[in-house]
Motif scaffolding. Structure first.
Motif, short mmCIF file in Angstrom:
data_model
loop_
_atom_site.label_atom_id
_atom_site.label_comp_id
_atom_site.label_asym_id
_atom_site.label_seq_id
_atom_site.Cartn_x
_atom_site.Cartn_y
_atom_site.Cartn_z
N TRP A 178 0.84 -1.20 0.00
CA TRP A 178 0.00 0.00 0.00
C TRP A 178 0.88 1.25 0.00
N GLN A 179 0.28 2.34 -0.39
CA GLN A 179 0.98 3.63 -0.39
C GLN A 179 -0.04 4.75 -0.27
N GLN A 180 0.38 5.83 0.37
CA GLN A 180 -0.49 7.00 0.46
C GLN A 180 -0.33 7.83 -0.80
N SER A 181 -1.45 8.40 -1.25
CA SER A 181 -1.43 9.26 -2.42
C SER A 181 -0.51 10.45 -2.20
N GLN A 182 0.21 10.83 -3.25
CA GLN A 182 1.06 12.01 -3.20
C GLN A 182 0.25 13.29 -3.37
N ILE A 183 -0.98 13.14 -3.83
CA ILE A 183 -1.81 14.30 -4.16
C ILE A 183 -2.88 14.53 -3.10
N SER A 184 -3.50 13.44 -2.62
CA SER A 184 -4.58 13.56 -1.64
C SER A 184 -4.18 12.84 -0.36
N LYS A 185 -4.18 13.56 0.77
CA LYS A 185 -3.78 12.97 2.04
C LYS A 185 -4.75 11.89 2.51
N LYS A 198 -6.30 9.66 0.55
CA LYS A 198 -6.40 8.55 -0.39
C LYS A 198 -5.20 7.61 -0.25
N VAL A 199 -5.46 6.29 -0.31
CA VAL A 199 -4.40 5.28 -0.32
C VAL A 199 -4.66 4.30 -1.46
N TYR A 200 -3.60 3.61 -1.88
CA TYR A 200 -3.71 2.59 -2.91
C TYR A 200 -3.18 1.28 -2.34
N GLU A 234 -8.01 1.38 -5.05
CA GLU A 234 -7.99 2.68 -4.37
C GLU A 234 -8.84 2.62 -3.11
N GLY A 235 -8.36 3.21 -2.04
CA GLY A 235 -9.10 3.24 -0.79
C GLY A 235 -8.90 4.54 -0.05
N THR A 236 -9.37 4.58 1.19
CA THR A 236 -9.29 5.78 2.01
C THR A 236 -8.40 5.53 3.22
N LYS A 237 -7.53 6.47 3.52
CA LYS A 237 -6.63 6.34 4.65
C LYS A 237 -7.42 6.31 5.96
N GLY A 238 -7.06 5.34 6.80
CA GLY A 238 -7.73 5.24 8.08
C GLY A 238 -9.08 4.55 8.04
N SER A 239 -9.50 4.11 6.87
CA SER A 239 -10.79 3.42 6.73
C SER A 239 -10.71 2.03 7.35
N SER A 240 -11.86 1.35 7.45
CA SER A 240 -11.87 -0.02 7.97
C SER A 240 -11.04 -0.94 7.09
N LEU A 241 -11.06 -0.70 5.77
CA LEU A 241 -10.26 -1.51 4.85
C LEU A 241 -8.77 -1.31 5.12
#
Length: 409
Positions: A343-350, A352-354, A363-370
């Motif tokens: 996984w990695q955090q988006s460089q553009i959106s804090k 967003k994670v991949y 694509e997912g959301t940082k700190g989400s249940s996933l």
């Protein structure tokens, strides 16, 4: 007897410096966990893959040669290993009663190598750490039979090859690319007596390892005795330039809405009276403006996602298939703690994670249940599937990330 060869840090450092893509190597009595991929294990993998081919009525992944001639795909299904053969030697006894000279090739054992996959990754992790990650992939192959020479003659591949005999003695004759360039008749040759003195002969048996670089022309030789050898081919025929080109194409594809989809390009003038071209059509001007608006962060993110997706298959052409249907009651764990979900955090959106595994990119959301579940899985925990993440987790399951799903009653 020679002292056992150790594949330790000293070996890999010397291999990368002196051997890799430079010259062949033969190691005797190698002390490696790869020896667990024994004749019995190879037979199990062969039967597993053969059973799958029979079920699908498709022999893709297998090739069979009789007296040097390639059998038709529908014929191959009739001669694949069966559980009733009990062993590689048992399969050979059945085949030699039918064919005086045969060769079975399997290129897809990785698809069913679930229980021993970690042994391969232990080996390739060390290799990649010292020589670099393959821009294409590595694949596991197998050759077995009583054939006297490789059915397609002297040839060269675009991969460096590690060979691991599990039954019988194996001989490989090799020539340098410089010699074959001066003697082009060697290409696909079966008769090469006058060229033998200019070749190098590698010999190996169970417990030994041979290696030759991607540039080496080679052919396997035998006296007609049965042998079975699995190999690891590391394909090195894809340049960094090609990797960059593919990544930039994916970036341009993501901006497809700003690029013209017309099959023609409108223009004001093509050239002046002297033939000089000085003016770009509007569509090209718009494309330049789009490229100029790209930020450092966007380029960094695009290349980072591309790299993560590439390494998520751990350098292999395929990874072992698992059939796992998840439900909201499933408990899941990683297929292997050595194969985390990247996984990695988006460089553009804090926010967003991949995530990536086995070539799948999600694509997912940082700190989400996933996100939290994946971090727990990567830490070696067994977790219950959250209903709202079921679809994404099924994509990761289809890519081979999870080993099992246990239903809570």
């Amino acid at each position: 007897m020679a002292s056992p060869a150790q594949l330790d840090q000293k070996f890999w450092t010397g291999f990368a410096r002196n051997i890799w893509e430079k010259k062949p190597l033969a190691l005797k009595n190698v002390q490696s966990s790869l020896r667990e991929i024994s004749a019995d294990e190879i037979f199990k993998l062969l039967v597993l893959f053969a059973d799958r081919c029979r079920k699908l009525n498709d022999s893709e992944g297998f090739k069979f040669y009789i007296d040097g001639f390639k059998a038709d795909p529908e014929e191959v299904l009739q001669v694949l290993p069966e559980k009733s053969d009990k062993s590689l030697l048992g399969y050979h006894e059945r085949m030699k009663a039918l064919f005086p000279d045969y060769c079975l090739v399997c290129d897809e054992l990785l698809q069913v190598n679930l229980s021993k996959q970690h042994l391969l990754t232990d080996f390739t992790d060390q290799l990649y750490q010292h020589v670099g990650f393959p821009n294409r992939f590595s694949e596991m192959g197998l050759y077995l039979g009583n054939y006297r020479k490789t059915p397609f003659g002297v040839h060269v591949d675009s991969c460096g090859v590690f060979s691991f005999p599990v039954v019988g003695k194996k001989k490989f004759r090799l020539w340098s690319p410089e010699y074959v360039k001066k003697n082009p008749s060697l290409d696909r040759a079966f008769s090469y007596e006058k060229h033998k003195k200019h070749s190098e002969l590698l010999e190996a048996g169970p417990g030994d390892i041979t290696y030759w670089p991607s540039s080496a022309w080679h052919i396997a030789e035998s006296d007609g005795s049965f042998s079975a050898t699995w190999s690891l081919g590391v394909w090195v025929d894809k340049s960094h330039k090609e990797m960059v080109t593919e990544t930039l194409k994916s970036l341009l594809d993501s901006h497809s809405e700003t690029l013209s989809s017309m099959g023609t390009t409108r223009f004001k003038t093509r050239h002046n009276q002297s033939g000089e071209v000085t003016e770009l059509p509007p569509a090209y001007q718009q494309s330049i403006e789009m490229l100029q608006k790209m930020t450092q962060q966007e380029l960094q993110e695009t290349f980072l996602k591309s790299w993560m997706k590439h390494i998520s298959s751990q350098g292999f052409k395929t990874i072992p298939h698992t059939t796992l249907k998840l439900t909201a009651k499933s408990h899941i764990s990683l297929r292997s703690t050595k194969s985390p979900i990247l996984w990695q955090q988006s460089q553009i959106s804090k926010s967003k994670v991949y995530f990536s595994f086995g070539g799948a990119l999600i694509e997912g959301t940082k700190g989400s249940s996933l996100h939290k579940l994946i971090l727990s899985l990567n830490a070696g925990k067994s977790c219950q599937v959250d209903k709202k993440d079921l679809q994404v987790l099924q994509l990761l399951a289809d890519a081979g990330a999870f080993s099992r799903g246990e239903v809570i009653l």
